[in-house]
Design a protein around this motif. Structure first.
Motif, short mmCIF file in Angstrom:
data_model
loop_
_atom_site.label_atom_id
_atom_site.label_comp_id
_atom_site.label_asym_id
_atom_site.label_seq_id
_atom_site.Cartn_x
_atom_site.Cartn_y
_atom_site.Cartn_z
N THR A 25 0.83 -1.20 0.00
CA THR A 25 0.00 0.00 0.00
C THR A 25 0.87 1.25 0.00
OG1 THR A 25 -1.78 -1.19 1.15
CG2 THR A 25 -1.83 1.22 1.25
N VAL A 26 1.88 1.28 0.85
CA VAL A 26 2.77 2.44 0.91
C VAL A 26 3.56 2.58 -0.39
CG1 VAL A 26 4.80 3.41 2.08
CG2 VAL A 26 2.91 2.44 3.42
N SER A 31 -1.22 7.19 1.20
CA SER A 31 -0.79 7.84 2.44
C SER A 31 -1.53 7.20 3.61
CB SER A 31 -1.08 9.34 2.37
OG SER A 31 -0.65 9.96 3.56
N VAL A 32 -0.87 6.27 4.27
CA VAL A 32 -1.47 5.58 5.43
C VAL A 32 -0.57 5.71 6.66
CG1 VAL A 32 -2.93 3.96 4.14
CG2 VAL A 32 -0.55 3.35 4.63
N GLY A 33 0.23 6.77 6.68
CA GLY A 33 1.02 7.07 7.87
C GLY A 33 2.48 6.66 7.82
N ASP A 127 -9.59 10.50 8.32
CA ASP A 127 -8.93 11.48 7.46
C ASP A 127 -8.23 10.72 6.36
OD1 ASP A 127 -5.85 11.35 8.07
OD2 ASP A 127 -6.81 11.35 10.04
N THR A 128 -8.16 11.36 5.20
CA THR A 128 -7.50 10.75 4.05
C THR A 128 -6.88 11.84 3.19
OG1 THR A 128 -7.76 9.11 2.29
CG2 THR A 128 -9.51 10.75 2.50
N ALA A 153 -0.12 15.90 6.32
CA ALA A 153 0.71 14.70 6.42
C ALA A 153 1.58 14.57 5.18
CB ALA A 153 -0.15 13.46 6.59
N ALA A 154 2.69 13.90 5.36
CA ALA A 154 3.58 13.65 4.23
C ALA A 154 3.10 12.43 3.46
CB ALA A 154 5.01 13.44 4.71
N SER A 155 3.18 12.52 2.16
CA SER A 155 2.91 11.37 1.30
C SER A 155 4.02 10.35 1.53
CB SER A 155 2.88 11.81 -0.16
OG SER A 155 4.19 12.16 -0.58
N PRO A 156 3.88 9.14 1.01
CA PRO A 156 4.98 8.19 1.15
C PRO A 156 6.30 8.71 0.58
CG PRO A 156 3.01 7.01 0.51
CD PRO A 156 2.69 8.50 0.44
#
Length: 177
Positions: A25-26, A31-33, A127-128, A153-156
């Motif tokens: 996924t990353v 963007s999942v953290g 949030d997404t 948030a930062a993207s991957p």
């Protein structure tokens, strides 16, 4: 496709498959953290850490299987304060690339929403990344956008991106008196 809620022992038992899904996924840009490149050991340690939250009742995790392989996952993070036990955060909705476009994301969302209602939760939020493919899924499933936060948030790839906050009322609020 089978969607099952995992207990803590099952999260630990399936941690490698869940970690592989997280890495995929990353690496696909979602963007999942986590930042890319995410390595397997870091993802595995993260998933193993989720088992503690499941055991404590702070987190519910579902895995969707197509055949014997984990094809997707979603979690609910329950609030821990007395004034917020009516709400939960939908987190880490992930679907394998080859399983996308076949309704798995909707099935995972529906499962989490029904489980939230069954547990007394009446309000969900998430949030997404703004303008991500996930936004189409949430809007189609009846989630309401609240607004976007710039540079949240930062993207991957490490680029700061805006994030849109969504909510969905899933049950009738409990009356207090």
């Amino acid at each position: 496709m089978i969607v099952e809620r995992l207990n803590a022992a099952q999260v630990r038992a399936h941690a490698q498959e869940l970690a592989d899904l997280l890495v995929e996924t990353v690496h696909s840009g979602a963007s999942v953290g986590f930042l890319a490149p995410l390595d397997g050991p870091e993802a595995l340690a993260w998933w193993r850490g989720r088992a503690r939250g499941v055991a404590a009742g702070e987190l519910a995790v579902w895995a969707a299987r197509e055949g014997t392989r984990v094809a997707g996952t979603v979690s609910l993070a329950f609030a821990d304060k007395p004034n917020s036990r009516h709400r939960a955060e939908l987190v880490k909705l992930m679907v394998r690339r080859e399983a996308r476009g076949r309704g798995l994301g909707h099935a995972l969302l529906d499962t989490a929403e029904r489980a939230a209602v069954a547990s007394g939760v009446t309000l969900l939020h998430l949030d997404t990344e703004t303008d991500s493919p996930a936004e189409r899924l949430y809007r189609a499933a009846g989630w309401t956008p609240l607004g976007a936060i710039p540079d949240y948030a930062a993207s991957p790839a490490g680029v700061l991106r805006p994030t849109t906050v969504y909510y969905k009322q899933v049950g009738a609020p409990a009356l207090t008196g």
